[in-house]
Design a protein around this motif. Structure first.
Motif, PDB file in Angstrom:
ATOM      1  N   PRO A 583       0.820  -1.245   0.141  1.00  6.27           N
ATOM      2  CA  PRO A 583      -0.066  -0.123  -0.025  1.00  6.27           C
ATOM      3  C   PRO A 583       0.727   1.296   0.021  1.00  6.27           C
ATOM      4  CG  PRO A 583      -0.070  -1.364   2.146  1.00  6.27           C
ATOM      5  CD  PRO A 583       0.558  -1.934   1.134  1.00  6.27           C
ATOM      6  N   GLU A 584       1.878   1.307   0.339  1.00  8.08           N
ATOM      7  CA  GLU A 584       2.935   2.459   0.411  1.00  8.08           C
ATOM      8  C   GLU A 584       3.344   2.951  -1.040  1.00  8.08           C
ATOM      9  OE1 GLU A 584       5.583  -1.338   0.176  1.00  8.08           O
ATOM     10  OE2 GLU A 584       3.715  -0.600   1.496  1.00  8.08           O
ATOM     11  N   ARG A 585       3.026   2.104  -1.971  1.00  7.17           N
ATOM     12  CA  ARG A 585       3.333   2.529  -3.149  1.00  7.17           C
ATOM     13  C   ARG A 585       2.282   3.337  -3.822  1.00  7.17           C
ATOM     14  NH1 ARG A 585       5.237  -1.498  -7.662  1.00  7.17           N
ATOM     15  NH2 ARG A 585       6.443   0.530  -8.150  1.00  7.17           N
ATOM     16  N   ILE A 586       1.204   3.586  -3.186  1.00  3.50           N
ATOM     17  CA  ILE A 586       0.203   4.482  -3.517  1.00  3.50           C
ATOM     18  C   ILE A 586       0.622   5.937  -3.707  1.00  3.50           C
ATOM     19  CG2 ILE A 586      -2.241   5.772  -3.028  1.00  3.50           C
ATOM     20  CD1 ILE A 586      -2.821   3.196  -1.562  1.00  3.50           C
ATOM     21  N   ALA A 587       1.612   6.220  -2.883  1.00  2.79           N
ATOM     22  CA  ALA A 587       2.202   7.441  -2.762  1.00  2.79           C
ATOM     23  C   ALA A 587       3.219   7.410  -4.469  1.00  2.79           C
ATOM     24  CB  ALA A 587       3.288   7.635  -1.630  1.00  2.79           C
ATOM     25  N   GLU A 588       3.786   6.301  -4.612  1.00  5.76           N
ATOM     26  CA  GLU A 588       4.370   6.509  -5.930  1.00  5.76           C
ATOM     27  C   GLU A 588       3.440   6.577  -7.158  1.00  5.76           C
ATOM     28  OE1 GLU A 588       6.285   2.642  -6.126  1.00  5.76           O
ATOM     29  OE2 GLU A 588       8.031   3.411  -4.282  1.00  5.76           O
ATOM     30  N   ALA A 589       2.340   6.193  -6.996  1.00  3.57           N
ATOM     31  CA  ALA A 589       1.156   6.406  -7.973  1.00  3.57           C
ATOM     32  C   ALA A 589       0.837   7.934  -8.005  1.00  3.57           C
ATOM     33  CB  ALA A 589       0.035   5.538  -7.992  1.00  3.57           C
ATOM     34  N   ARG A 590       0.867   8.560  -7.140  1.00  2.93           N
ATOM     35  CA  ARG A 590       0.491   9.869  -6.919  1.00  2.93           C
ATOM     36  C   ARG A 590       1.557  10.711  -7.755  1.00  2.93           C
ATOM     37  NH1 ARG A 590      -1.678   8.977  -1.465  1.00  2.93           N
ATOM     38  NH2 ARG A 590       0.193   9.697  -0.754  1.00  2.93           N
ATOM     39  N   GLN A 591       2.862  10.346  -7.394  1.00  2.00           N
ATOM     40  CA  GLN A 591       4.123  11.082  -7.971  1.00  2.00           C
ATOM     41  C   GLN A 591       4.080  10.822  -9.436  1.00  2.00           C
ATOM     42  OE1 GLN A 591       5.906  13.172  -6.401  1.00  2.00           O
ATOM     43  NE2 GLN A 591       7.346  13.384  -8.253  1.00  2.00           N
ATOM     44  N   GLN A 592       3.641   9.649  -9.914  1.00  4.10           N
ATOM     45  CA  GLN A 592       3.730   9.341 -11.125  1.00  4.10           C
ATOM     46  C   GLN A 592       2.812  10.344 -11.915  1.00  4.10           C
ATOM     47  OE1 GLN A 592       5.356   6.246 -13.521  1.00  4.10           O
ATOM     48  NE2 GLN A 592       6.681   7.520 -12.089  1.00  4.10           N
ATOM     49  N   ILE A 593       1.570  10.469 -11.577  1.00  4.33           N
ATOM     50  CA  ILE A 593       0.839  11.247 -12.083  1.00  4.33           C
ATOM     51  C   ILE A 593       1.185  12.700 -12.125  1.00  4.33           C
ATOM     52  CG2 ILE A 593      -1.800  12.152 -11.868  1.00  4.33           C
ATOM     53  CD1 ILE A 593      -1.453   9.332 -12.793  1.00  4.33           C
ATOM     54  N   THR A 618      -6.842   3.076  -3.785  1.00  4.69           N
ATOM     55  CA  THR A 618      -7.072   2.851  -2.379  1.00  4.69           C
ATOM     56  C   THR A 618      -8.134   1.844  -2.492  1.00  4.69           C
ATOM     57  OG1 THR A 618      -6.206   4.739  -1.594  1.00  4.69           O
ATOM     58  CG2 THR A 618      -7.637   3.566  -0.181  1.00  4.69           C
ATOM     59  N   ASN A 619      -9.422   2.131  -3.392  1.00  5.20           N
ATOM     60  CA  ASN A 619     -10.451   1.405  -3.221  1.00  5.20           C
ATOM     61  C   ASN A 619     -10.243  -0.162  -3.739  1.00  5.20           C
ATOM     62  OD1 ASN A 619     -12.165   3.145  -2.256  1.00  5.20           O
ATOM     63  ND2 ASN A 619     -12.663   4.159  -4.380  1.00  5.20           N
ATOM     64  N   SER A 665     -15.953   7.792   6.862  1.00  6.25           N
ATOM     65  CA  SER A 665     -14.491   7.981   6.368  1.00  6.25           C
ATOM     66  C   SER A 665     -14.220   7.092   5.189  1.00  6.25           C
ATOM     67  CB  SER A 665     -13.702   6.935   7.506  1.00  6.25           C
ATOM     68  OG  SER A 665     -13.956   5.706   7.590  1.00  6.25           O
ATOM     69  N   SER A 666     -15.241   6.706   4.428  1.00  9.92           N
ATOM     70  CA  SER A 666     -15.005   5.897   3.135  1.00  9.92           C
ATOM     71  C   SER A 666     -16.313   6.431   2.331  1.00  9.92           C
ATOM     72  CB  SER A 666     -14.855   4.585   3.153  1.00  9.92           C
ATOM     73  OG  SER A 666     -16.016   4.024   3.879  1.00  9.92           O
ATOM     74  N   GLY A 667     -16.645   5.879   0.905  1.00  9.47           N
ATOM     75  CA  GLY A 667     -17.586   6.184   0.376  1.00  9.47           C
ATOM     76  C   GLY A 667     -17.691   7.415  -0.627  1.00  9.47           C
ATOM     77  N   ARG A 668     -16.543   8.147  -0.712  1.00  5.05           N
ATOM     78  CA  ARG A 668     -16.614   9.271  -1.560  1.00  5.05           C
ATOM     79  C   ARG A 668     -15.938   9.255  -2.840  1.00  5.05           C
ATOM     80  NH1 ARG A 668     -17.474  13.318   2.226  1.00  5.05           N
ATOM     81  NH2 ARG A 668     -17.191  12.977   4.360  1.00  5.05           N
ATOM     82  N   GLY A 669     -15.150   7.981  -3.367  1.00  4.03           N
ATOM     83  CA  GLY A 669     -14.648   8.015  -4.271  1.00  4.03           C
ATOM     84  C   GLY A 669     -15.425   8.403  -5.585  1.00  4.03           C
TER      85      GLY A 669
END
Length: 708
Positions: A583-593, A618-619, A665-669
Motif C-alpha cells: 500500500p505504500e506504493r500509492i504515494a508512488e502512483a500519485r508522484q507518477q501522475i 485505495t478502493n 471515512s469512506s464512500g466518497r470515491g
C-alpha cells in the motif's frame, strides 16, 4: 711538533659546529682571529656577532650546500668588532661529518693577507639584487614544478628555466633504468645532436652516469676540467661550444633516480651561490619527477583496471540502441565499485546490469570484478532475474570479508533488467539500487518506481520481486549509479530534477541527438567538459564514480508515400502495478501522475487527478483481493490535450455509489469523480473491471473549486 703548533704557525685555527645543539667550539688560534675571549665553548649567536651580517647569511648557504653535496665548502668572510668595524678578512673552510648539516661540521679558519683581500676568485661580491632575483626565480620554479602533473609537463618546465645571472644554453634530464642511462628530455640541441647521449651503459665514462652511480654532483667550470676527467665524452660535446657544465643528482625519497645537466656557453665558476641555486632546482625537479611518475603509474593502473572490468556494449540489438559510460572517482587510484554489463541470454534476450559495490578503493574494485563475473555466470545459465540476484547476494555474502575475519564487509546495490528486443518488455529486479527512468516519446522523463529487495551481500537468502515495464517505440531508458544523481550535494529529488532538464531538452529525434551525445551531456552536466574516455569520459574533480546505461527502442520508420501520416505528437503514457502487500506504493502512483502532468497548465486539474488516482487505487486495495494496475496517458496537441487514467483489477464486483455522511471515512470515491472528472466510467471485463476518468486541457472549471 703538535698539530696545534703547526696550525698556529700558519695562522690557521680549528672549529667545530654542532648545528643540532647550536654550539661552536674554537681553538686558541680561531678565537684570536675572530677577536673572541678565551672561552672553551661559545654559542652560535656569539660567533655570529663576530661576522659581517651579509657574509654570515652567505656562510649558512655554503654550509647547507656543502652538507648536501658532501663537498668542501669555502668562503671569505669579514670579521667585525663590537662596533661593526671590519678587523680582518678570513677564509673559512668546512666539510660535514656523517649526518650532514643537521649534525657536526668541522672546519678551519685562516687570515687572508691584506694584499689578497681584493683579489678573491673564490667568492663573488654579495649583491642584494642578485639574492632577490634568486629567491624570485626559485619561488617561480617551485610553483611551476609543483603544478606539473606529468613527466612531459615537468620536462617542459625544466626546459624553460632561466636562472638569475647564469642562464644555461643546454639542459638534459637523465634517468637510470635497468643498467642504462637514458635521456628523457633535453633542450638546446638541434635535430639529432643529442643522439650519442640518449642511451648509454650505467658504467660509461660520462658525467651523468657517474652522478647516477655515486649520487654526487659534478661541476666542470672549464673545458679543460671536462677534458681531463672525461676525455672520451668531451670529444662528443666539444663541438657544442659550451664552456661550463653542471651535472647534479636527482634524489627523491633518498634514492638517486637520475641526473640533471645544465650546460653554459659563458664561463661559470660555480660559486656557492650558483651551486646552491642549481642544487635547489635539482631537488625540486627530482620531487616533481617522482610525483609525476607515481601519478602516471596510478593512472596506468586505474585505466587498465577500468578497461579490463568494463565490458563493451553490443551495438547491434535489433530495433534498439545502447550507450554506456563509466567515470571513475577522482581520488587515490581512481578506481571504485561501480560497474555495468550487457549479457546475451540463452533465450535470445539481453540482460542489462548496473551496480555499485560500497567503497572507492582497490577492494571495492576487486569485489566488483568478482560480482560481475558471478552475475554473468548466473544470467548465462538462464535463471530468471529474481533468481540471478538471489544467487548473487549469496555469492557476495560468502566472499565478503575473506582474509580479514569479516572486518571489511561490503554490500552492493544492483539493477538487473531482462530485455526482450522484439516486444520491448523489461523484467526488472532491483537490489537497493536507484529506480530506472524512462524518457517518453515526447521527451518527458518519468522515474519508474519498481519493487525491490535489500542490497546484495547483506542477507544471503533474500527474495527480489520483479517489475514488468514495456519500453514503447521511441522511448529511452536510463539506469545509473547514485554518483550521477547525487554528486554536487544533490539528493535523489534534486538530482533527478537536474538530469530531467538535460534529458528532456536533448533532441533524440535528430541525427545529432543520438544516445552517445546524450550520455556525454549527462556526464558533463555533473562534472563539466570531458578530458578523455575509457568507454566514456574521464572527468577531473570527481566526488564519486559513475556508471550509466541508456537503452532506446527505436521509433518506427516514417510512413511510406500515400500512407496515413503518423500523429504529430506521440502520446505520453505510464503504467504502474500496486500490489496488495504494497500500500505504500500509492504515494508512488500519485508522484507518477504529477510527473506525467508536469507541464499541465491548470494546477487544480493536476491536484484533482492526483486525488482521484489515490481514491481509485485505495478502493482496489481495500475492497478487492487483487492488485491494482494503473495506466495513465496524455494525448492530443497542446491546448487541447486529454489525460485519461485507468485503474484495473481482477474483481468482478462493480463499485456502487453511496451517500456518506459528514463523519464517514469512506464512500466518497465516485462522488469525487463525478465532481472533478471531465468524464468517468466503469468498464466490466472478462476477468475484473476497469475504472477510468478523463480530464481535458480546454476545460478550466474542473478542479477543487467545484467542490465548494
Amino acid at each position: 711538533m703538535r698539530t696545534e703548533d703547526v696550525l698556529a704557525a700558519l695562522a690557521t685555527g680549528l672549529w667545530t659546529w654542532d648545528n643540532a645543539a647550536g654550539a661552536v667550539t674554537l681553538d686558541a688560534e680561531a678565537r684570536r682571529l675572530l677577536g673572541l675571549s678565551d672561552h672553551v665553548e661559545l654559542t652560535e649567536s656569539a660567533v655570529r656577532a663576530r661576522f659581517h651580517a651579509v657574509d654570515w647569511l652567505e656562510f649558512r648557504g655554503v654550509l647547507a650546500l656543502s652538507a648536501a653535496e658532501g663537498t668542501l665548502g669555502e668562503l671569505r668572510m669579514r670579521v667585525v668588532d663590537d662596533a661593526g668595524r671590519t678587523l680582518r678578512t678570513v677564509r673559512l673552510r668546512t666539510r660535514p661529518t656523517r649526518g650532514g648539516f643537521d649534525h657536526l661540521m668541522l672546519g678551519t679558519v685562516e687570515e687572508v693577507p691584506e694584499a689578497l683581500e681584493g683579489t678573491s676568485t673564490v667568492r663573488l661580491p654579495v649583491v642584494a639584487d642578485w639574492h632577490r632575483n634568486r629567491e624570485a626565480f626559485l619561488l617561480d620554479a617551485g610553483r611551476a614544478l609543483a603544478e606539473a602533473h606529468s613527466t612531459v609537463e615537468v620536462l617542459r618546465v625544466a626546459a624553460r628555466l632561466s636562472m638569475p645571472g647564469f642562464e644555461p644554453s643546454g639542459l638534459a634530464v637523465f634517468v637510470g633504468e635497468a643498467g642504462r642511462v637514458k635521456v628523457i628530455g633535453h633542450h638546446g640541441y638541434g635535430p639529432g645532436e643529442a643522439e650519442p647521449f640518449l642511451d648509454q651503459p650505467l658504467d660509461a665514462a660520462y658525467p651523468a652516469a657517474e652522478v647516477i652511480r655515486t649520487g654526487r654532483a659534478i661541476y666542470l667550470p672549464a673545458p679543460e676540467d671536462y677534458r681531463r676527467r672525461f676525455p672520451d665524452a668531451y670529444r662528443k660535446v666539444a663541438h657544442f661550444g659550451r664552456t661550463s657544465w653542471a651535472f647534479l643528482p636527482l634524489i627523491n625519497a633518498g634514492r638517486t633516480i637520475g641526473a640533471w645537466m645544465a650546460g653554459f656557453s659563458a664561463p661559470v665558476t660555480f660559486t656557492p651561490d650558483e651551486r646552491s641555486v642549481l642544487t635547489t632546482v635539482a631537488r625540486m625537479l627530482a620531487q616533481a619527477l617522482g610525483r609525476a611518475s607515481v601519478t602516471e603509474s596510478e593512472k596506468e593502473l586505474s585505466v587498465g583496471l577500468q578497461r579490463t572490468m568494463m565490458p563493451t556494449v553490443q551495438p547491434d540489438i535489433p530495433g534498439m540502441s545502447v550507450a554506456a559510460r563509466y567515470v571513475p572517482t577522482g581520488g587515490g587510484l581512481e578506481v571504485g565499485g561501480d560497474w555495468y554489463d550487457m549479457i546475451p541470454l540463452p533465450s535470445g534476450k539481453i540482460a542489462l546490469v548496473i551496480g555499485d559495490v560500497q567503497g572507492h578503493d582497490v577492494r571495492a574494485a576487486g569485489l566488483m570484478g568478482q560480482l560481475r563475473i558471478a552475475l554473468r555466470a548466473y544470467a548465462s545459465e538462464g535463471h530468471h532475474p529474481d533468481a540471478v540476484l538471489s544467487r548473487a547476494s549469496r555469492f557476495l555474502a560468502g566472499i565478503n570479508g575473506e582474509g580479514d575475519g569479516g572486518a571489511d564487509q561490503r554490500f552492493a546495490t544492483c539493477l538487473y533488467i531482462e530485455v526482450c528486443p522484439a516486444s520491448g518488455l523489461l523484467v526488472i529486479a532491483r537490489a537497493g539500487h536507484p529506480d530506472p527512468a524512462i524518457r517518453l516519446s515526447d521527451g518527458t522523463l518519468l522515474v519508474r518506481p519498481t519493487v525491490g529487495g535489500l542490497p546484495l551481500g547483506i542477507i544471503p537468502d533474500t527474495d527480489y520481486p520483479t517489475s514488468r515495464v514495456v519500453l514503447e517505440p521511441g522511448e529511452t531508458m536510463l539506469v545509473c549509479t547514485d554518483g550521477l544523481i547525487e554528486t554536487g550535494g544533490h539528493d535523489l529529488e534534486t538530482g533527478w530534477a537536474r538530469l530531467r532538464e538535460i534529458i528532456e531538452d536533448h533532441p533524440l529525434d535528430r541525427e545529432d541527438g543520438n544516445l552517445e551525445t546524450l550520455a556525454d551531456a549527462l556526464v558533463q552536466a555533473v562534472h563539466g567538459p570531458p578530458s578523455h574516455y575509457t568507454t566514456g569520459p574521464l572527468i577531473d574533480r570527481r566526488e564519486d564514480d559513475i556508471a550509466l546505461l541508456l537503452l532506446r527502442r527505436e521509433a518506427p520508420a516514417p510512413a511510406a508515400l500515400g500512407a496515413p501520416a503518423a500523429p504529430a505528437r506521440p502520446a505520453r503514457r505510464t503504467v504502474l502495478t500496486i500490489a496488495q502487500a504494497e500500500p505504500e506504493r500509492i504515494a508512488e502512483a500519485r508522484q507518477q501522475i504529477r510527473e506525467l502532468m508536469h507541464d499541465w497548465p491548470d494546477g487544480d486539474q493536476t491536484d484533482s487527478a492526483v486525488l482521484m488516482v489515490s481514491e481509485m487505487v485505495t478502493n482496489v486495495l481495500v475492497h478487492t483481493d487483487g492488485d491494482a494496475v494503473l495506466t495513465a496517458e496524455i494525448s492530443g496537441r497542446p491546448g487541447g490535450r486529454r489525460v485519461r487514467v485507468d485503474v484495473a483489477d481482477a474483481s468482478d464486483e462493480l463499485p456502487h455509489r453511496r451517500h456518506p455522511g459528514e463523519m464517514a471515512s469512506s464512500g466518497r470515491g465516485l462522488v469525487l469523480m463525478e465532481i472533478l472528472a471531465g468524464a468517468w466510467g466503469v468498464d466490466p471485463r472478462g476477468e475484473g473491471k476497469n475504472i477510468w476518468f478523463e480530464l481535458y486541457e480546454a476545460d478550466s472549471d474542473a478542479g477543487f473549486e467545484a467542490i465548494t
